[in-house]
Design a protein around this motif. Structure first.
Motif, mmCIF file in Angstrom:
data_model
loop_
_atom_site.group_PDB
_atom_site.id
_atom_site.type_symbol
_atom_site.label_atom_id
_atom_site.label_comp_id
_atom_site.label_asym_id
_atom_site.label_seq_id
_atom_site.Cartn_x
_atom_site.Cartn_y
_atom_site.Cartn_z
ATOM 1 N N SER A 90 0.993 -1.015 0.215
ATOM 2 C CA SER A 90 -0.112 0.025 -0.051
ATOM 3 C C SER A 90 0.974 1.214 0.062
ATOM 4 C CB SER A 90 -0.955 -0.090 1.048
ATOM 5 O OG SER A 90 -0.079 0.112 2.427
ATOM 6 N N GLU A 91 0.282 2.419 0.096
ATOM 7 C CA GLU A 91 1.279 3.619 -0.060
ATOM 8 C C GLU A 91 2.065 3.634 1.053
ATOM 9 O OE1 GLU A 91 1.181 6.631 -2.052
ATOM 10 O OE2 GLU A 91 0.086 5.292 -3.255
ATOM 11 N N ILE A 130 0.873 2.767 -6.700
ATOM 12 C CA ILE A 130 1.148 3.356 -5.256
ATOM 13 C C ILE A 130 2.480 3.618 -5.342
ATOM 14 C CG2 ILE A 130 -0.621 1.927 -4.421
ATOM 15 C CD1 ILE A 130 1.872 -0.086 -3.798
ATOM 16 N N HIS A 131 2.716 4.540 -4.256
ATOM 17 C CA HIS A 131 4.209 5.332 -3.992
ATOM 18 C C HIS A 131 4.918 4.556 -2.930
ATOM 19 C CE1 HIS A 131 1.806 7.941 -6.434
ATOM 20 N NE2 HIS A 131 3.189 8.084 -7.083
ATOM 21 N N SER A 137 7.259 4.893 -8.092
ATOM 22 C CA SER A 137 5.745 4.382 -8.430
ATOM 23 C C SER A 137 5.724 2.756 -8.730
ATOM 24 C CB SER A 137 5.301 5.150 -9.693
ATOM 25 O OG SER A 137 4.028 4.674 -9.946
#
Length: 340
Positions: A90-91, A130-131, A137
């Motif tokens: 996730s982020e 997501i990052h 990315s």
């Protein structure tokens, strides 16, 4: 300006998790070199010396074989096909937490076998980019609904998990050989409830927070990694590499794990000694000259750090978020710090 050149193909769609490019980078180069005898002679000589050590007693390299002092703790790989390994992201996912284990699993080679023993893919709540930490990315391969059933799950440090993510972990773990967290990914795993009553570890700077939030989990300070049933937790950051090597050892034996570490030029020995993080077993002491944040145990600058006064003592924090966390339950953090 800093330019990083990685030994992998590039495409317009930047995703270092690209399923089509991860197989060539390390393995094919090693195979080609081995064909002319440049790597093989050196690698097997070094591995032979290492395997002669007492720690390697009982290691056979045979899939599912009993090894050393871990009798009965081996894993059986499938008779055919690869072991599916899901990286749940996730982020804010911390790069080394998942890229380190990814590199370990992708570089495993089994003598006499042409295909790859591990099949790696990324999973997120959606397949939107997501990052990760540092801003990279990543486009996930699958979402929670269509991801293949994993036999190994890797959970790195990342943002607060959603209810859907926690539910996916719970359901998937019913059929995994190993569900492993790295660093503060242990918080994500703990929030599923699966670690309740079990032993675990996490990043050393999160010991106090972890013990405060999850008093029903037996926190192991000084452990490089902890295994409890099909759950496993690693310490911070590079500890995930050791836990991944340990998983390789459980499936394919110590010799295969040794060769993988050698080819990676990874000289860490923590995967053979789960208690090798003893340097972090001692609680750091906060002093007036060198204050530590009571929430994360990291150094703070009193001149600029947020602060709170509790029972006549001033506490300094790494961030406003840590201050808010402390202010909500100061007794818990003060007591937890004393106990640890």
């Amino acid at each position: 300006m800093i330019i990083v050149i990685a030994a992998t193909t590039t495409s317009e769609k930047l995703s270092f998790m690209n399923k089509g490019t991860n197989t060539l980078r390390g393995k094919e180069l090693l195979r080609r070199a081995a064909e002319v005898g440049l790597i093989a002679a050196i690698a097997f000589s070094a591995v032979g010396k290492i395997c002669a050590s007492p720690d390697a007693a009982g290691a056979t390299g045979t899939p599912g074989a009993t090894r050393g002092n871990d009798k009965g703790n081996s894993l059986t790989p499938p008779a055919q096909g690869s072991i599916p390994v899901a990286f749940l992201l996730s982020e804010g996912a911390v790069m080394i937490d998942f890229s380190g284990p990814w590199e370990v699993f992708q570089d495993v080679m089994i003598p006499g076998r042409a295909d790859h023993p591990f099949r790696l893919y990324t999973v997120a709540e959606t397949t939107h980019p997501i990052h990760a930490s540092g801003g990279m990315s990543i486009i996930p391969d699958y979402n929670l609904q269509n991801a293949p059933a994993p036999k190994v799950i890797v959970i790195p440090a990342q943002s607060e998990p959603t209810a859907a993510m926690l539910d996916w972990i719970r359901k998937s773990t019913k059929n995994t050989d190993v569900t492993m967290s790295v660093c503060t990914g242990a918080f994500v795993l703990a929030k599923t409830g699966l670690l309740s009553g079990k032993a675990a570890t996490t990043y050393h700077g999160a010991f106090v927070s972890f013990a405060t939030q999850f008093p029903d989990i037996n926190l192991k300070r000084g452990a490089r990694f902890v295994e409890d049933g099909n759950l496993a937790t690693a310490g911070g950051l590079s500890s995930g590499i050791d836990l991944a090597l340990r998983v390789v050892e459980r499936y394919y034996g110590r010799e295969v794990a040794q060769k993988t570490a050698y080819n990676l030029e990874y000289q860490g020995q923590g995967w053979m000694d789960r208690n090798s993080n003893q340097i972090y077993a001692t609680t750091p002491v906060s002093t007036a000259e060198h204050p530590l944040c009571p929430v994360c145990q990291m150094d703070v600058d009193p001149a600029t750090a947020p602060k709170s006064v509790f029972k006549g003592k001033t506490y300094y924090f790494c961030s406003e978020d840590d201050k808010k966390t402390f202010d909500a339950a100061p007794d818990k953090f003060v007591d937890a710090g004393k106990q640890l």
